[in-house]
Design a protein around this motif. Structure first.
Motif, PDB file in Angstrom:
ATOM      1  N   ALA A   1       0.828  -1.208   0.000  1.00 30.93           N
ATOM      2  CA  ALA A   1       0.000   0.000   0.000  1.00 30.93           C
ATOM      3  C   ALA A   1       0.863   1.259   0.000  1.00 30.93           C
ATOM      4  CB  ALA A   1      -0.937  -0.003   1.205  1.00 30.93           C
ATOM      5  N   GLN A   2       1.938   1.242   0.795  1.00 29.07           N
ATOM      6  CA  GLN A   2       2.832   2.400   0.834  1.00 29.07           C
ATOM      7  C   GLN A   2       3.543   2.602  -0.496  1.00 29.07           C
ATOM      8  OE1 GLN A   2       5.075   1.006   4.261  1.00 29.07           O
ATOM      9  NE2 GLN A   2       4.251   2.657   5.538  1.00 29.07           N
ATOM     10  N   LEU A   3       3.994   1.522  -1.093  1.00 32.13           N
ATOM     11  CA  LEU A   3       4.684   1.622  -2.381  1.00 32.13           C
ATOM     12  C   LEU A   3       3.752   2.173  -3.458  1.00 32.13           C
ATOM     13  CD1 LEU A   3       6.681  -1.751  -2.378  1.00 32.13           C
ATOM     14  CD2 LEU A   3       7.561   0.545  -1.902  1.00 32.13           C
ATOM     15  N   GLN A   4       2.499   1.717  -3.437  1.00 35.10           N
ATOM     16  CA  GLN A   4       1.540   2.195  -4.428  1.00 35.10           C
ATOM     17  C   GLN A   4       1.236   3.673  -4.232  1.00 35.10           C
ATOM     18  OE1 GLN A   4      -2.267   0.225  -4.371  1.00 35.10           O
ATOM     19  NE2 GLN A   4      -2.907   1.101  -6.319  1.00 35.10           N
ATOM     20  N   GLU A   5       1.046   4.088  -2.982  1.00 35.13           N
ATOM     21  CA  GLU A   5       0.755   5.493  -2.709  1.00 35.13           C
ATOM     22  C   GLU A   5       1.908   6.391  -3.144  1.00 35.13           C
ATOM     23  OE1 GLU A   5      -0.778   9.163  -1.189  1.00 35.13           O
ATOM     24  OE2 GLU A   5      -1.687   7.306  -1.943  1.00 35.13           O
ATOM     25  N   LEU A   6       3.132   5.992  -2.839  1.00 30.76           N
ATOM     26  CA  LEU A   6       4.290   6.807  -3.221  1.00 30.76           C
ATOM     27  C   LEU A   6       4.449   6.869  -4.726  1.00 30.76           C
ATOM     28  CD1 LEU A   6       6.667   5.576  -0.409  1.00 30.76           C
ATOM     29  CD2 LEU A   6       5.993   7.965  -0.778  1.00 30.76           C
ATOM     30  N   ALA A   7       4.202   5.763  -5.409  1.00 25.93           N
ATOM     31  CA  ALA A   7       4.301   5.755  -6.872  1.00 25.93           C
ATOM     32  C   ALA A   7       3.266   6.688  -7.493  1.00 25.93           C
ATOM     33  CB  ALA A   7       4.136   4.334  -7.405  1.00 25.93           C
ATOM     34  N   LEU A   8       2.041   6.680  -6.939  1.00 27.58           N
ATOM     35  CA  LEU A   8       0.993   7.567  -7.445  1.00 27.58           C
ATOM     36  C   LEU A   8       1.349   9.033  -7.192  1.00 27.58           C
ATOM     37  CD1 LEU A   8      -2.326   5.736  -6.463  1.00 27.58           C
ATOM     38  CD2 LEU A   8      -1.270   5.908  -8.726  1.00 27.58           C
ATOM     39  N   ARG A   9       1.807   9.330  -5.977  1.00 26.41           N
ATOM     40  CA  ARG A   9       2.208  10.704  -5.671  1.00 26.41           C
ATOM     41  C   ARG A   9       3.279  11.181  -6.640  1.00 26.41           C
ATOM     42  NH1 ARG A   9       2.914  11.707   0.852  1.00 26.41           N
ATOM     43  NH2 ARG A   9       0.842  11.034   1.535  1.00 26.41           N
ATOM     44  N   ALA A  10       4.291  10.338  -6.847  1.00 25.28           N
ATOM     45  CA  ALA A  10       5.405  10.738  -7.709  1.00 25.28           C
ATOM     46  C   ALA A  10       4.951  10.950  -9.144  1.00 25.28           C
ATOM     47  CB  ALA A  10       6.507   9.680  -7.654  1.00 25.28           C
ATOM     48  N   SER A  11       4.085  10.074  -9.636  1.00 23.88           N
ATOM     49  CA  SER A  11       3.601  10.189 -11.012  1.00 23.88           C
ATOM     50  C   SER A  11       2.826  11.485 -11.221  1.00 23.88           C
ATOM     51  CB  SER A  11       2.718   8.979 -11.349  1.00 23.88           C
ATOM     52  OG  SER A  11       2.127   9.126 -12.618  1.00 23.88           O
ATOM     53  N   CYS A  12       1.902  11.788 -10.310  1.00 24.24           N
ATOM     54  CA  CYS A  12       1.083  12.996 -10.453  1.00 24.24           C
ATOM     55  C   CYS A  12       1.899  14.259 -10.203  1.00 24.24           C
ATOM     56  CB  CYS A  12      -0.103  12.925  -9.493  1.00 24.24           C
ATOM     57  SG  CYS A  12      -1.262  11.591  -9.872  1.00 24.24           S
ATOM     58  N   SER A  13       2.778  14.208  -9.226  1.00 22.97           N
ATOM     59  CA  SER A  13       3.644  15.350  -8.950  1.00 22.97           C
ATOM     60  C   SER A  13       4.558  15.638 -10.133  1.00 22.97           C
ATOM     61  CB  SER A  13       4.474  15.075  -7.694  1.00 22.97           C
ATOM     62  OG  SER A  13       5.414  16.102  -7.477  1.00 22.97           O
ATOM     63  N   ASN A  14       5.119  14.589 -10.707  1.00 18.56           N
ATOM     64  CA  ASN A  14       6.013  14.788 -11.853  1.00 18.56           C
ATOM     65  C   ASN A  14       5.257  15.365 -13.045  1.00 18.56           C
ATOM     66  OD1 ASN A  14       8.193  13.840 -10.412  1.00 18.56           O
ATOM     67  ND2 ASN A  14       8.053  11.758 -11.204  1.00 18.56           N
ATOM     68  N   TYR A  15       3.989  14.946 -13.213  1.00 18.36           N
ATOM     69  CA  TYR A  15       3.197  15.515 -14.308  1.00 18.36           C
ATOM     70  C   TYR A  15       3.000  17.010 -14.096  1.00 18.36           C
ATOM     71  CZ  TYR A  15      -0.541  16.548 -17.534  1.00 18.36           C
ATOM     72  OH  TYR A  15      -1.290  17.131 -18.532  1.00 18.36           O
ATOM     73  N   ALA A  16       2.600  17.405 -12.884  1.00 16.55           N
ATOM     74  CA  ALA A  16       2.407  18.827 -12.600  1.00 16.55           C
ATOM     75  C   ALA A  16       3.719  19.591 -12.727  1.00 16.55           C
ATOM     76  CB  ALA A  16       1.828  19.001 -11.199  1.00 16.55           C
ATOM     77  N   ARG A  17       4.791  18.997 -12.246  1.00 14.01           N
ATOM     78  CA  ARG A  17       6.094  19.661 -12.288  1.00 14.01           C
ATOM     79  C   ARG A  17       6.526  19.923 -13.737  1.00 14.01           C
ATOM     80  NH1 ARG A  17       8.099  17.016  -8.560  1.00 14.01           N
ATOM     81  NH2 ARG A  17       8.464  18.572  -6.939  1.00 14.01           N
ATOM     82  N   GLN A  18       6.307  18.945 -14.599  1.00 13.72           N
ATOM     83  CA  GLN A  18       6.660  19.124 -16.012  1.00 13.72           C
ATOM     84  C   GLN A  18       5.852  20.247 -16.653  1.00 13.72           C
ATOM     85  OE1 GLN A  18       6.099  15.213 -17.687  1.00 13.72           O
ATOM     86  NE2 GLN A  18       7.809  14.341 -16.533  1.00 13.72           N
ATOM     87  N   LEU A  19       4.563  20.321 -16.333  1.00 12.34           N
ATOM     88  CA  LEU A  19       3.729  21.400 -16.872  1.00 12.34           C
ATOM     89  C   LEU A  19       4.226  22.762 -16.396  1.00 12.34           C
ATOM     90  CD1 LEU A  19      -0.028  20.289 -16.633  1.00 12.34           C
ATOM     91  CD2 LEU A  19       1.313  20.649 -18.705  1.00 12.34           C
ATOM     92  N   ILE A  20       4.475  22.872 -15.104  1.00  8.47           N
ATOM     93  CA  ILE A  20       4.845  24.166 -14.531  1.00  8.47           C
ATOM     94  C   ILE A  20       6.215  24.618 -15.020  1.00  8.47           C
ATOM     95  CG2 ILE A  20       5.308  25.395 -12.372  1.00  8.47           C
ATOM     96  CD1 ILE A  20       3.261  23.477 -11.041  1.00  8.47           C
TER      97      ILE A  20
END
Length: 425
Positions: free
Chosen positions: A93-112
């Motif tokens: 569960a922790q690994l999945q949550e961190l992977a999701l956070r990183a994926s969405c954060s990286n998407y926003a970071r690339q846009l910004i």
């Protein structure tokens, strides 16, 4: 791939520390000596220190790493240039949550962090819609209104701010609906999507303008938050409104002294073309009100006054409802993000008077004058439906012009987790 460094978190004091980050090295790995009074901050600083030493690939190991400490490490370790890997630790569960956070954060970071030349208003709207549709499938429907059609539909603020650019302004209206055609809208998200802000005729300095590719940070933040919530299994209806424009100088640009008449009848005198974010958000807030949302959340890199008040370590929050402020603070704390409430009273609506219109969009003084962040929030309040719970987030912590001890230069995505948690509530 370069050699992977093992990083262990410990509460033991170091025999010799690496600067103020409490970082030491042993064998083929590193030890982060967690501070007792500021544990997550010390972890983030240590991650920055490691990355500055040229370390790009790490494996987190040891029993003390939880989700928030690993996320603090991530936030200190990432840079705008990428080229890094972090191997998480923990249960499934922790690994999945961190992977999701990183994926969405990286998407926003690339846009910004994208160059303003490569991210026009329409392209921002299309990119956000395509990414969310990839995640939400048939549960996602959207439309994009652009250019002159904005004026025809009475989205006067977005049109006015964006008309100075050769690239059309746009409003994205996106509906995530997993609950059926008659489901009420639980939450509406509104994001400021100014893909570049020159200040218009209230022209910024070169130094002040350099980081203005990040002025669409609000749009990226709410998009990423919705994407994260969808992947967590969000089961209620949410509408997203991105208010996208370039604020440029040209013969077509809006001018000081112009009066904008909004869909709800409110008239606004433009006394500062660099106070454009609130002008576009007003349209999004009206659209959210029309959707009869149970809660409206808007996010924007709105005022320098908020940065002066809370620094870039916090996001400033505003709401007429104390329960909404409390909920936001609780959700932020649960994911180790930082928010701080600033004043918002009915009399703040009267702090930007106009002799020619219902209100001005600011005060004709540098930074909007005293209480500038509260005055901007009160301007937005005029466009929120009566009795609708509403949270305004002034994203003071969304972007770093220069690298520091906590963050690399560029987007931070600080605020994404808070909004995602509120969506899941």
């Amino acid at each position: 791939m370069d050699q992977v460094m093992k990083v262990v978190l410990t509460d033991q004091a170091a025999a010799a520390v690496w600067g103020k980050a409490d970082l030491s090295f042993a064998g083929d790995g590193a030890l982060i000596h967690r501070s007792e009074d500021m544990p997550l901050r010390s972890v983030q600083k240590a991650a920055r220190k490691l990355r500055n030493q040229g370390v790009s690939n790490v494996q987190l190991e040891g029993p003390l790493w939880d989700v928030n400490s690993q996320w603090a490490f991530h936030q200190g370790f990432v840079t705008a240039k990428g080229g890094h890997t972090i191997a998480w630790t923990g249960d499934e569960a922790q690994l999945q949550e961190l992977a999701l956070r990183a994926s969405c954060s990286n998407y926003a970071r690339q846009l910004i962090n994208e160059t303003p030349e490569n991210l026009s208003p329409v392209k921002l709207a299309l990119a956000a819609a395509a990414w969310l549709q990839q995640l939400g499938g048939a549960r996602i429907n959207y439309r994009i209104t652009e250019g002159e059609e904005l004026l025809a539909q009475q989205w006067a603020g977005i049109y006015a701010v964006g008309r100075g650019s050769e690239r059309a302004p746009a409003l994205l209206e996106l509906d995530y609906n997993p609950a059926g055609p008659d489901a009420p809208v639980a939450v509406a998200l509104v994001g400021k999507g100014i893909t570049f802000d020159s200040g218009g005729y209230s022209l910024k300095s070169s130094q002040g303008m350099l980081g203005m590719k990040a002025d669409m940070g609000g749009a990226a933040t709410v998009t990423a938050a919705l994407g994260l919530a969808i992947q967590r299994g969000l089961n209620k209806r949410v509408k997203l409104y991105l208010c996208c424009a370039e604020n440029l100088v040209s013969g077509h640009a809006y001018k000081l002294g112009d009066i904008i008449t909004y869909k709800n009848g409110t008239t606004v005198e433009v006394v500062n073309t660099d106070a454009e974010g609130r002008l576009v958000l007003a349209d999004g807030l009206q659209a959210a009100t029309e959707a009869k949302a149970g809660l409206i959340i808007d996010a924007a890199t709105l005022t320098g006054a908020a940065v002066m008040a809370v620094s870039s370590n916090y996001n400033a929050i505003f709401s007429p409802q104390k329960a909404v402020l409390q909920l936001a603070a609780e959700k932020a704390e649960s994911v180790a993000e930082h928010v701080w409430p600033l004043p918002l009273d009915p009399w703040h609506k009267e702090m930007c008077p106009s002799a020619y219109a219902d209100t001005a969009n600011s005060r004709p003084v540098k930074g909007g004058g005293a209480g500038g962040a509260s005055n901007a929030a009160a301007f937005l309040w005029r466009f929120v439906g009566k009795d609708i719970p509403w949270l305004h987030i002034d994203l003071a912590a969304a972007f770093e012009d220069d690298a520091g001890s906590l963050w690399a230069a560029g987007a931070t995505t600080h605020g994404m987790l808070t909004i995602a948690e509120m969506l899941m509530d």
